[in-house]
Design an enzyme around this catalytic site. Structure first.
Site, PDB file in Angstrom:
ATOM      1  N   ASP A 175      -5.044  -4.124  -2.992  1.00 34.35           N
ATOM      2  CA  ASP A 175      -4.115  -3.798  -1.909  1.00 34.35           C
ATOM      3  C   ASP A 175      -3.851  -5.032  -1.033  1.00 34.35           C
ATOM      4  O   ASP A 175      -4.778  -5.670  -0.539  1.00 34.35           O
ATOM      5  CB  ASP A 175      -4.757  -2.682  -1.079  1.00 34.35           C
ATOM      6  CG  ASP A 175      -3.821  -2.048  -0.083  1.00 34.35           C
ATOM      7  OD1 ASP A 175      -3.035  -2.781   0.540  1.00 34.35           O
ATOM      8  OD2 ASP A 175      -3.898  -0.818   0.085  1.00 34.35           O
ATOM      9  N   SER A 221       0.822  -1.216   0.000  1.00 34.93           N
ATOM     10  CA  SER A 221       0.000   0.000   0.000  1.00 34.93           C
ATOM     11  C   SER A 221       0.857   1.267   0.000  1.00 34.93           C
ATOM     12  O   SER A 221       1.708   1.447  -0.863  1.00 34.93           O
ATOM     13  CB  SER A 221      -0.966  -0.042   1.198  1.00 34.93           C
ATOM     14  OG  SER A 221      -1.977   0.934   1.067  1.00 34.93           O
TER      15      SER A 221
END
Length: 659
Positions: free
Chosen positions: A490, A205
């Site tokens: 993610d 991320s």
């Protein structure tokens, strides 16, 4: 009831050819004779020869009617006139044959067919070892790490190549907070001379935004990080309103239209990638991930590994996630041992062969995918915020029952799967599940594993959770090679730090420096990794934390498994403001009111400026966060050296296998 109306219409006779299990979609067969001098329609189907396939041909009529009345509407009706087929096994290899396919009364189509066995090498790599590019990097990096270890540990001589421990730095997710904090942590390591002891630098991320920006400079770790930090501050502290200017909106439309024109399935994550591009660079960034090969060509920087997960649209990331790694050389799934060259990510593959090459995506689209924390379902949002999912959904899920007891058979064949009977729920329950468990979006990419056949004993692989009755791994027809597209999001939806990609046995990591930039649950990523490893039989130290540490965490924790030298050493740094509050630097207390005020701030809390959805900081907020992360490394320098000595001792004792 049949609707009666008056109007005019046209009828068109069509014929479709389809091959179940083939890569290609159904093809339209023209029934009219081809023009004089022209060639008849030609098409190709790619199919797995192991599958007993047939070519199905269907004759249909498409009737288009224009209804009369005040609001004229076109209505289309399709009816089947006949069907037929040809078994592929009836065709001789390498010989062109003419076949007549009867489609009903007085209807037939003549096909000229030729079956060929594909030859040549695969265009992707199958295997569980490291690629040549990464292995060549390791050979060069060991020399740099060896000299750095001699210097930081005060050794009389540099360790031999086989005795050099592999150190990995991991950055967690956390949006702009994680990106900013990682700059500070890396600056602290660099100041201590420890950055050259690191072999891998990996992120999830927001941490990937920092790493991918640094690697635009091929020698970034060899120069002071103050310059990159100042540039990051200028971007983070600037207004983001320009992202919505008419010029930028037109740019987004052009870029997304270009993607769609190249057969890419455009999603909100692609638009998010363009927004991230503006947040990080405020201009078009032409860089691509494969460009970073230059930054590791001489072993001059740690090897970057960016993490994403492949998910199912209606299953939480904690219940099902396949880790996908992105490196300068390859993109692939360690679970399946399938990797494509980074330049070919986004191209179309079938059974390991490149069928349609497409341009490598710009890195902004990958940054959007790696940091797509909003690609959640309602159930996942409750799971992350409240600690548990929506329990009432359990009553709406389908049931799986074991219908045989094959324990005796499993004694002879441990890889045999038990027979499972899946009973789906009704349409109402399915509608409820769709509402609460479907993801808002995901990055859909061509599946480069499509059509690959897994070994019949795949269930024996520790990466597969086939022993869990309801896990998709227990259903061979639900495995990723059976799907058209990858759904990449993610990695934080599974574990908010890229531990799984750094715990692969082929990387043989000895020491992990884990930087956790989450605002709550400072040990959650370790506990989730411990469970992940227990499920798969991967060596990992036990994570035992005292209650007072949960209430008020320290700056650094060392976890090691003395009973199992195969287990890596983990040095964990939560994001906390403890001694930084009272100290300018290690051993230097704050004196003036201004100095004390600068250190007196809370990282978390209801009024924190470092929330996940805040992408703009005040200059003081950015500087504080970077200074805090840097200080926490400097203040625990001796603990880092202690962990390095322990990792070196394990290597020298031969307790850890080489990479």
């Amino acid at each position: 009831m049949q609707k009666q109306s008056r109007g005019c219409g046209t009828a068109k006779v069509l014929s479709d050819a389809e091959m179940p299990g083939a890569y290609e979609k159904p093809q339209l067969l023209p029934l009219q004779p081809h023009k004089e001098g022209g060639l008849p329609a030609t098409f190709i189907f790619h199919v797995n020869p192991v599958i007993s396939s047939r070519l199905d041909v269907e004759l249909g009529e498409k009737l288009t009617v224009l209804q009369s009345g005040p609001s004229a509407e076109l209505e289309t009706q399709t009816s089947k006139l006949g069907e037929g087929g040809i078994l592929l096994s009836s065709l001789a290899l390498g010989q062109e044959e003419q076949r007549f396919v009867a489609l009903g009364e007085d209807q037939e189509v003549v096909l000229s067919m030729k079956a060929e066995m594909s030859s040549g090498d695969l265009d992707l790599r199958l295997g569980f070892g490291l690629c040549d590019g990464e292995q060549e990097f390791l050979d060069k990096r060991k020399q740099i790490v060896s000299k750095a270890l001699q210097q930081v540990l005060g050794l009389s001589q540099a360790p031999d190549g086989g005795q050099v421990p592999v150190v990995a730095v991991l950055g967690s997710g956390g949006g702009t907070r994680a990106m900013s904090s990682l700059y500070g942590s890396l600056a602290g390591l660099q100041e201590l001379g420890l950055l050259d002891t690191v072999t891998y630098l990996s992120g999830v991320s927001g941490s990937t935004w920092c790493i991918s920006t640094l690697y635009q400079d091929p020698s970034w770790s060899q120069v002071a990080l103050q310059g990159p930090i100042e540039r990051a501050q200028a971007r983070v502290c600037s207004s983001k309103m320009g992202a919505m200017s008419p010029e930028r909106l037109q740019y987004y439309a052009q870029e997304l239209g270009s993607l769609e024109g190249s057969s890419h399935s455009v999603s909100l994550i692609d638009l998010w990638g363009l927004l991230i591009e503006y947040f990080l660079y405020q201009e078009e960034n032409p860089a691509r991930l494969s460009d970073q090969q230059e930054a590791v060509s001489q072993g001059q920087n740690p090897y970057p590994i960016y993490a994403s997960i492949n998910v199912r649209t209606n299953i939480s990331g904690e219940d099902f996630a396949e880790w996908c790694e992105f490196t300068p050389h390859e993109v692939g799934f360690p679970k399946y041992g399938a990797y494509v060259p980074t330049e070919l990510f986004g191209s179309e593959f079938f059974m390991g062969h490149l069928l349609q090459p497409r341009p490598e995506p710009r890195i902004c689209y990958l940054q959007g995918m790696w940091g797509s924390a909003f690609a959640a379902s309602v159930d996942e949002i409750f799971l992350k915020t409240a600690g548990s999912g929506l329990s009432f959904l359990d009553g709406h899920r389908g049931k799986v029952n074991i219908t045989d007891d094959c324990q005796k058979l499993q004694l002879h064949d441990p890889t045999r799967l038990r027979t499972r009977l899946f009973t789906p729920q009704g349409p109402f329950s399915q509608a409820v599940l769709d509402i609460f468990t479907s993801r808002f979006t995901s990055a859909e990419n061509f599946n480069f594993t499509r059509g690959l056949c897994l070994h019949k004993d795949y269930v024996a692989g520790r990466e597969f959770m086939a022993w869990k009755a309801t896990h998709p791994d227990a259903f061979p027809n639900q495995l990723t090679p059976m799907r058209d597209c990858l759904c990449l999001v993610d990695g934080g939806f599974a574990i908010n730090s890229p531990f799984p990609l750094n715990l692969l046995p082929q990387r043989a990591v000895d020491l992990i420096l884990s930087f956790d930039y989450s605002l709550e649950a400072p040990f959650e990523v370790l506990q989730m990794t411990e469970k992940y490893c227990l499920d798969r039989g991967i060596p990992f130290p036990r994570i035992e934390v005292l209650p007072e540490d949960l209430e008020e965490p320290r700056e650094c924790y060392l976890f090691a498994e003395a009973k199992d030298p195969r287990s890596p050493i983990v040095l964990h740094f939560p994001l906390v403001n403890r001694t930084f509050r009272t100290h300018l630097a290690p051993g230097v207390e704050r004196q003036t009111p201004e100095e004390k005020a600068r250190g007196d701030f809370a990282v978390n809390g209801s009024d924190t400026p470092y929330g996940m959805m805040n992408f703009t900081y005040e200059p003081e907020e950015f500087e504080r966060l970077v200074a805090l992360s840097r200080y926490n490394v400097l203040n625990n320098a001796e603990t880092v050296r202690q962990a390095l000595r322990l990792a070196l001792q394990q290597r020298q004792a031969g307790d850890r296998a080489g990479g």
